[in-house]
Motif scaffolding. Structure first.
Motif, PDB file in Angstrom:
ATOM      1  N   LEU A 112       0.838  -1.204   0.000  1.00 53.82           N
ATOM      2  CA  LEU A 112       0.000   0.000   0.000  1.00 53.82           C
ATOM      3  C   LEU A 112       0.873   1.254   0.000  1.00 53.82           C
ATOM      4  O   LEU A 112       0.514   2.277  -0.604  1.00 53.82           O
ATOM      5  N   ASP A 113       2.056   1.166   0.624  1.00 52.10           N
ATOM      6  CA  ASP A 113       2.976   2.315   0.623  1.00 52.10           C
ATOM      7  C   ASP A 113       3.373   2.678  -0.804  1.00 52.10           C
ATOM      8  O   ASP A 113       3.474   3.849  -1.148  1.00 52.10           O
ATOM      9  N   GLU A 114       3.626   1.656  -1.628  1.00 52.31           N
ATOM     10  CA  GLU A 114       4.017   1.930  -3.013  1.00 52.31           C
ATOM     11  C   GLU A 114       2.848   2.531  -3.800  1.00 52.31           C
ATOM     12  O   GLU A 114       3.028   3.485  -4.566  1.00 52.31           O
ATOM     13  N   VAL A 115       1.656   1.991  -3.591  1.00 55.71           N
ATOM     14  CA  VAL A 115       0.480   2.547  -4.289  1.00 55.71           C
ATOM     15  C   VAL A 115       0.326   4.016  -3.900  1.00 55.71           C
ATOM     16  O   VAL A 115       0.122   4.892  -4.757  1.00 55.71           O
ATOM     17  N   ARG A 116       0.463   4.290  -2.594  1.00 60.81           N
ATOM     18  CA  ARG A 116       0.319   5.681  -2.125  1.00 60.81           C
ATOM     19  C   ARG A 116       1.370   6.584  -2.770  1.00 60.81           C
ATOM     20  O   ARG A 116       1.073   7.699  -3.183  1.00 60.81           O
ATOM     21  N   ALA A 117       2.616   6.097  -2.846  1.00 63.89           N
ATOM     22  CA  ALA A 117       3.700   6.923  -3.401  1.00 63.89           C
ATOM     23  C   ALA A 117       3.437   7.229  -4.879  1.00 63.89           C
ATOM     24  O   ALA A 117       3.642   8.361  -5.332  1.00 63.89           O
ATOM     25  N   VAL A 118       2.998   6.244  -5.637  1.00 64.35           N
ATOM     26  CA  VAL A 118       2.746   6.450  -7.076  1.00 64.35           C
ATOM     27  C   VAL A 118       1.565   7.410  -7.269  1.00 64.35           C
ATOM     28  O   VAL A 118       1.638   8.356  -8.065  1.00 64.35           O
ATOM     29  N   PHE A 119       0.488   7.200  -6.514  1.00 65.20           N
ATOM     30  CA  PHE A 119      -0.679   8.091  -6.635  1.00 65.20           C
ATOM     31  C   PHE A 119      -0.347   9.505  -6.137  1.00 65.20           C
ATOM     32  O   PHE A 119      -0.879  10.481  -6.649  1.00 65.20           O
ATOM     33  N   GLU A 120       0.528   9.598  -5.136  1.00 67.08           N
ATOM     34  CA  GLU A 120       0.907  10.913  -4.593  1.00 67.08           C
ATOM     35  C   GLU A 120       1.474  11.796  -5.707  1.00 67.08           C
ATOM     36  O   GLU A 120       1.129  12.964  -5.821  1.00 67.08           O
TER      37      GLU A 120
END
Ligand code: NAP
Length: 249
Positions: A112-120
């Motif tokens: 989820l951290d990676e998804v958040r970083a990409v969407f950020e």
């Protein structure tokens, strides 16, 4: 106030963004070369010429965004075109092949951290920069926003079982689906203002984003975003297209 029209391209220190900046200077714009690393932006701006100016801008950092908007107002007094180009394809180890990036970005395994970083970067960054630049764009005679998206984010194309590329649909591509959604949302919200908001797919292009596995040149990739940046008053808003025409959402 600056006589020439002014454009801001985010993530313009390299790749497709750098070429969009180069092409907009050739079209008579003063172009602000957005770069999260100012030195990289300065080198890129110098490679274009005097009408390209480096601007420190990290699209994930609200104070960097606010400072950039303030700088544009003070130094140039106008902003006519915003190209939301900055993006990341993943937030993991650099230098991996496209296949490795796609595999680790599948929603069944990605953190989820990676998804958040990409969407950020790819989604919230575009919203934040657009909102910060809106007061300037509203004052422009022909405000244009271009979101650099990807056909990889098309829900229509990716829900077709005959499309072999649909297996690549994961974190990065769904961030582009979200970028398409915010393109439409800004276009509707701004319909009465004359500001046009459109999404462009540059095509599969050899850049750092895909470890240079793309097959198109940055010169080819920049054409559709630049066309949308230069739309006249009769041009469309709320569209998603590449050089061949409209892409299904
Ligand atoms: P690229 O060469 O990797 O360039 C990406 C740019 O975004 C770099 O300047 C990078 O800066 C910048 N960036 C990343 N995170 C940022 C942040 N937080 N704040 C500000 N800038 C940031 O990739 P590209 O292929 O030219 O990508 C340009 C656009 O085209 C992207 O929106 C991408 O999704 C889209 N696109 C590309 C392809 C393709 O095949 N290449 C296909 C479809 C769509 P740093 O140098 O500091 O990392």
């Amino acid at each position: 106030m600056q006589d020439k029209p002014v454009a801001l391209v985010t993530g313009a220190n390299k790749g497709i963004g750098l070429q969009i900046a180069r092409d907009l200077v050739a079209q008579g714009f003063i172009v602000l070369v957005g770069s999260r690393n100012l030195e990289h932006g300065e080198t890129a701006a110098k490679s274009i010429g005097a009408d390209a100016r480096a601007l420190q801008l990290d699209v994930t950092n609200q104070s960097s965004i606010a400072a950039a908007a303030e700088h544009i107002r003070k130094e140039f007094g106008r902003l006519d075109v915003l190209v939301n180009n900055a993006a990341v394809s993943h937030a993991g180890k650099p230098g991996r092949s496209l296949e490795e990036i796609a595999k680790s970005g599948r929603l069944s395994v990605v953190t989820l951290d990676e998804v958040r970083a990409v969407f950020e970067t790819n989604v919230f960054g575009a919203i934040a920069v657009t909102q910060a630049m809106l007061p300037l764009l509203r004052d422009a005679p022909a405000g244009r926003v271009v979101n650099v998206s990807s056909a990889g984010g098309s829900l229509t194309l990716n829900s077709d079982p005959k499309n072999p590329h649909r297996l690549m649909f994961g974190t990065y591509s769904s961030s582009k689906t979200a970028l398409n959604a915010i393109t439409l949302a800004f276009a509707s919200a701004l319909e009465s203002t004359g500001i046009k908001v459109n999404a462009a797919c540059p095509g599969f292009t050899a850049t750092d984003l895909n470890n240079f596995q793309g097959t198109r040149t940055v010169q080819e990739a920049a054409r559709e975003p630049v066309r949308l940046a230069l739309l006249d008053a009769n041009g469309p808003t709320g569209t998603f297209s590449n050089e061949d025409g409209e892409i299904p959402w």
